[in-house]
Motif scaffolding. Structure first.
Motif, PDB file in Angstrom:
ATOM      1  N   UNK A  47       0.829  -1.208   0.000  1.00 41.70           N
ATOM      2  CA  UNK A  47       0.000   0.000   0.000  1.00 41.70           C
ATOM      3  C   UNK A  47       0.863   1.257   0.000  1.00 41.70           C
ATOM      4  N   UNK A  48       1.980   1.213   0.726  1.00 45.80           N
ATOM      5  CA  UNK A  48       2.903   2.353   0.729  1.00 45.80           C
ATOM      6  C   UNK A  48       3.507   2.578  -0.656  1.00 45.80           C
ATOM      7  N   UNK A  49       3.886   1.493  -1.323  1.00 49.09           N
ATOM      8  CA  UNK A  49       4.443   1.620  -2.673  1.00 49.09           C
ATOM      9  C   UNK A  49       3.413   2.184  -3.650  1.00 49.09           C
ATOM     10  N   UNK A  50       2.188   1.730  -3.541  1.00 48.44           N
ATOM     11  CA  UNK A  50       1.130   2.244  -4.425  1.00 48.44           C
ATOM     12  C   UNK A  50       0.909   3.737  -4.197  1.00 48.44           C
ATOM     13  N   UNK A  51       0.964   4.159  -2.941  1.00 47.85           N
ATOM     14  CA  UNK A  51       0.791   5.583  -2.640  1.00 47.85           C
ATOM     15  C   UNK A  51       1.948   6.414  -3.198  1.00 47.85           C
ATOM     16  N   UNK A  52       3.173   5.901  -3.071  1.00 50.79           N
ATOM     17  CA  UNK A  52       4.337   6.632  -3.583  1.00 50.79           C
ATOM     18  C   UNK A  52       4.313   6.736  -5.106  1.00 50.79           C
ATOM     19  N   UNK A  53       3.865   5.683  -5.764  1.00 52.92           N
ATOM     20  CA  UNK A  53       3.829   5.694  -7.231  1.00 52.92           C
ATOM     21  C   UNK A  53       2.841   6.720  -7.773  1.00 52.92           C
ATOM     22  N   UNK A  54       1.858   7.096  -6.985  1.00 56.41           N
ATOM     23  CA  UNK A  54       0.864   8.065  -7.419  1.00 56.41           C
ATOM     24  C   UNK A  54       1.311   9.508  -7.197  1.00 56.41           C
ATOM     25  N   UNK A  55       2.413   9.695  -6.472  1.00 55.55           N
ATOM     26  CA  UNK A  55       2.873  11.043  -6.174  1.00 55.55           C
ATOM     27  C   UNK A  55       3.768  11.575  -7.289  1.00 55.55           C
ATOM     28  N   UNK A  56       4.007  12.869  -7.220  1.00 54.65           N
ATOM     29  CA  UNK A  56       4.851  13.517  -8.219  1.00 54.65           C
ATOM     30  C   UNK A  56       6.326  13.235  -7.929  1.00 54.65           C
ATOM     31  N   UNK A  57       7.096  12.976  -8.981  1.00 52.07           N
ATOM     32  CA  UNK A  57       8.536  12.779  -8.822  1.00 52.07           C
ATOM     33  C   UNK A  57       9.221  14.128  -8.647  1.00 52.07           C
ATOM     34  N   UNK A  58       9.991  14.262  -7.589  1.00 53.99           N
ATOM     35  CA  UNK A  58      10.679  15.515  -7.280  1.00 53.99           C
ATOM     36  C   UNK A  58      12.171  15.254  -7.252  1.00 53.99           C
ATOM     37  N   UNK A  59      12.924  16.053  -7.981  1.00 54.80           N
ATOM     38  CA  UNK A  59      14.378  15.915  -8.036  1.00 54.80           C
ATOM     39  C   UNK A  59      15.016  17.144  -7.415  1.00 54.80           C
ATOM     40  N   UNK A 218      16.549  12.269   0.050  1.00 57.18           N
ATOM     41  CA  UNK A 218      16.111  13.238  -0.949  1.00 57.18           C
ATOM     42  C   UNK A 218      15.183  12.642  -2.001  1.00 57.18           C
ATOM     43  N   UNK A 219      14.963  11.341  -1.964  1.00 62.68           N
ATOM     44  CA  UNK A 219      14.071  10.716  -2.945  1.00 62.68           C
ATOM     45  C   UNK A 219      12.621  10.873  -2.520  1.00 62.68           C
ATOM     46  N   UNK A 220      11.741  10.967  -3.503  1.00 59.86           N
ATOM     47  CA  UNK A 220      10.309  11.103  -3.239  1.00 59.86           C
ATOM     48  C   UNK A 220       9.535  10.493  -4.396  1.00 59.86           C
ATOM     49  N   UNK A 221       8.270  10.176  -4.140  1.00 63.01           N
ATOM     50  CA  UNK A 221       7.383   9.693  -5.182  1.00 63.01           C
ATOM     51  C   UNK A 221       7.819   8.371  -5.780  1.00 63.01           C
ATOM     52  N   UNK A 222       7.724   8.220  -7.103  1.00 64.15           N
ATOM     53  CA  UNK A 222       8.067   6.955  -7.766  1.00 64.15           C
ATOM     54  C   UNK A 222       9.524   6.531  -7.555  1.00 64.15           C
ATOM     55  N   UNK A 223      10.443   7.504  -7.479  1.00 69.61           N
ATOM     56  CA  UNK A 223      11.845   7.150  -7.250  1.00 69.61           C
ATOM     57  C   UNK A 223      12.027   6.502  -5.889  1.00 69.61           C
ATOM     58  N   UNK A 224      11.363   7.044  -4.879  1.00 70.11           N
ATOM     59  CA  UNK A 224      11.444   6.454  -3.545  1.00 70.11           C
ATOM     60  C   UNK A 224      10.787   5.077  -3.528  1.00 70.11           C
ATOM     61  N   UNK A 228      12.608   1.680  -2.251  1.00 74.81           N
ATOM     62  CA  UNK A 228      12.034   0.829  -1.216  1.00 74.81           C
ATOM     63  C   UNK A 228      11.794  -0.586  -1.731  1.00 74.81           C
ATOM     64  N   UNK A 229      11.300  -0.689  -2.962  1.00 76.25           N
ATOM     65  CA  UNK A 229      11.081  -2.011  -3.550  1.00 76.25           C
ATOM     66  C   UNK A 229      12.403  -2.746  -3.725  1.00 76.25           C
ATOM     67  N   UNK A 230      13.419  -2.053  -4.215  1.00 82.53           N
ATOM     68  CA  UNK A 230      14.727  -2.683  -4.416  1.00 82.53           C
ATOM     69  C   UNK A 230      15.332  -3.132  -3.087  1.00 82.53           C
ATOM     70  N   UNK A 231      15.167  -2.341  -2.036  1.00 84.10           N
ATOM     71  CA  UNK A 231      15.691  -2.726  -0.720  1.00 84.10           C
ATOM     72  C   UNK A 231      15.020  -4.001  -0.223  1.00 84.10           C
ATOM     73  N   UNK A 232      13.704  -4.095  -0.402  1.00 83.81           N
ATOM     74  CA  UNK A 232      12.982  -5.308  -0.001  1.00 83.81           C
ATOM     75  C   UNK A 232      13.411  -6.496  -0.859  1.00 83.81           C
ATOM     76  N   UNK A 233      13.632  -6.267  -2.146  1.00 79.27           N
ATOM     77  CA  UNK A 233      14.073  -7.349  -3.034  1.00 79.27           C
ATOM     78  C   UNK A 233      15.468  -7.841  -2.667  1.00 79.27           C
TER      79      UNK A 233
END
Length: 315
Positions: A47-59, A218-224, A228-233
């Protein structure tokens, strides 16, 4: 490339990518129960990943392509490892890449990419986290190499599929001094590489304790979400390595549907149990001071060296 290797190459990355957030959820739930809390539920990481993917990517301003590409490199290297390492089947889809040195190099590449991204932000937190991470990886990667190399000596090959198949055919090796020493060293490596207690605490953002979290602040949105997914993997991959190098039973040796299904269930069960044990251990452990971490990692490297020596003398 055999049919069994192709099946494993298709199923394993899908299993790791889909199951990794659930593994994190199980570990969080185990910790919550032992600490007297209800917990957010096993599915909360998804659910956290789905929420992050919906946010704007900020660099952040001033960052280069290194910062933008680091999450992709981290995910890509982990997926390649998930494809080639024998998790579900004994055969590898890309047998030359299933070599010990190639797999460790791929895992190290992902870590270095995130460390460079932390430096690229130009922040004090990012530089501090990258410096700490490089200190840890300089001790972790040699230990990982030497510990698995100890298992490869008696096989005569550094191919991970060959090591797993050899252990499967000779189960008595599991309780040998070589395997026991290498297993303890590898457990310490997994704790350090994945940022778990007592080396790092993934549940805090305190300046004095941050290692991995400091690099990805400094990561946010889809990048974060990718980070997070890569860390779990990566956690799933390391636990899968530990499970199949020392307890390979249940892994599919033929391409039949029943054998492959048994391999999938065995892999999921072993990784979940190891994750639960790791979560239980974290409840009763305090974080080490940063200057004590090299002592712990040096001890694990010594155990790995002893495992190599024992593999030659007890062969």
């Amino acid at each position: 490339m055999s049919a069994l290797g192709v099946v494993g190459g298709v199923l394993q990355p899908l299993l790791v990518a889909a199951g990794a957030p659930l593994l994190v959820g199980v570990m969080r739930q185990v910790r919550a129960r032992l600490e007297g809390r209800a917990g957010p539920g096993v599915g909360q990481p998804w659910r956290d990943l789905r929420k992050l993917l919906r946010k704007e990517a900020i660099t952040p301003r001033g960052t280069s392509e290194v910062f933008r590409l680091a999450p992709l490199v981290l995910v890509a290297t982990t997926l390649v490892v998930a494809v080639v390492v024998p998790f579900v089947t004994t055969d590898s889809a890309l047998d030359p890449v299933a070599d010990l040195f190639a797999v460790v190099a791929l895992l190290a590449l992902g870590t270095v990419a995130v460390a460079l991204a932390g430096l690229d932000t130009g922040t004090a937190f990012g530089g501090m986290g990258a410096s700490r991470e490089m200190t840890i990886i300089a001790l972790v990667e040699p230990t990982l190499l030497v510990a698995i190399f100890a298992l490869s000596v008696r096989v005569g090959s550094t191919n991970l599929a060959s090591i797993v198949a050899s252990t499967l055919h000779d189960p008595a090796r599991v309780i040998s001094p070589v395997s026991l020493l290498a297993a303890v060293a590898l457990i310490v490596v997994i704790v350090a590489e994945t940022g778990r207690l007592p080396v790092d605490n993934p549940a805090t953002h305190l300046e004095l304790t941050m290692v991995h979290e400091a690099m990805v602040l400094e990561y946010a949105g889809p990048d974060l979400a990718l980070v997070e997914l890569a860390s779990a993997m990566r956690l799933t991959v390391f636990l899968g390595l530990l499970a199949n190098l020392f307890l390979p039973w249940g892994i599919a040796t033929t391409a039949t549907a029943l054998a492959v299904l048994g391999g999938v269930l065995a892999f999921a069960l072993k990784v979940t149990l190891l994750g639960a044990v790791l979560a239980v251990g974290e409840v009763f452990l305090a974080k080490l001071r940063l200057f004590r971490v090299p002592e712990l990692l040096a001890g694990s490297f010594l155990l790995a060296l002893l495992a190599v020596a024992a593999s030659f003398f007890l062969a």
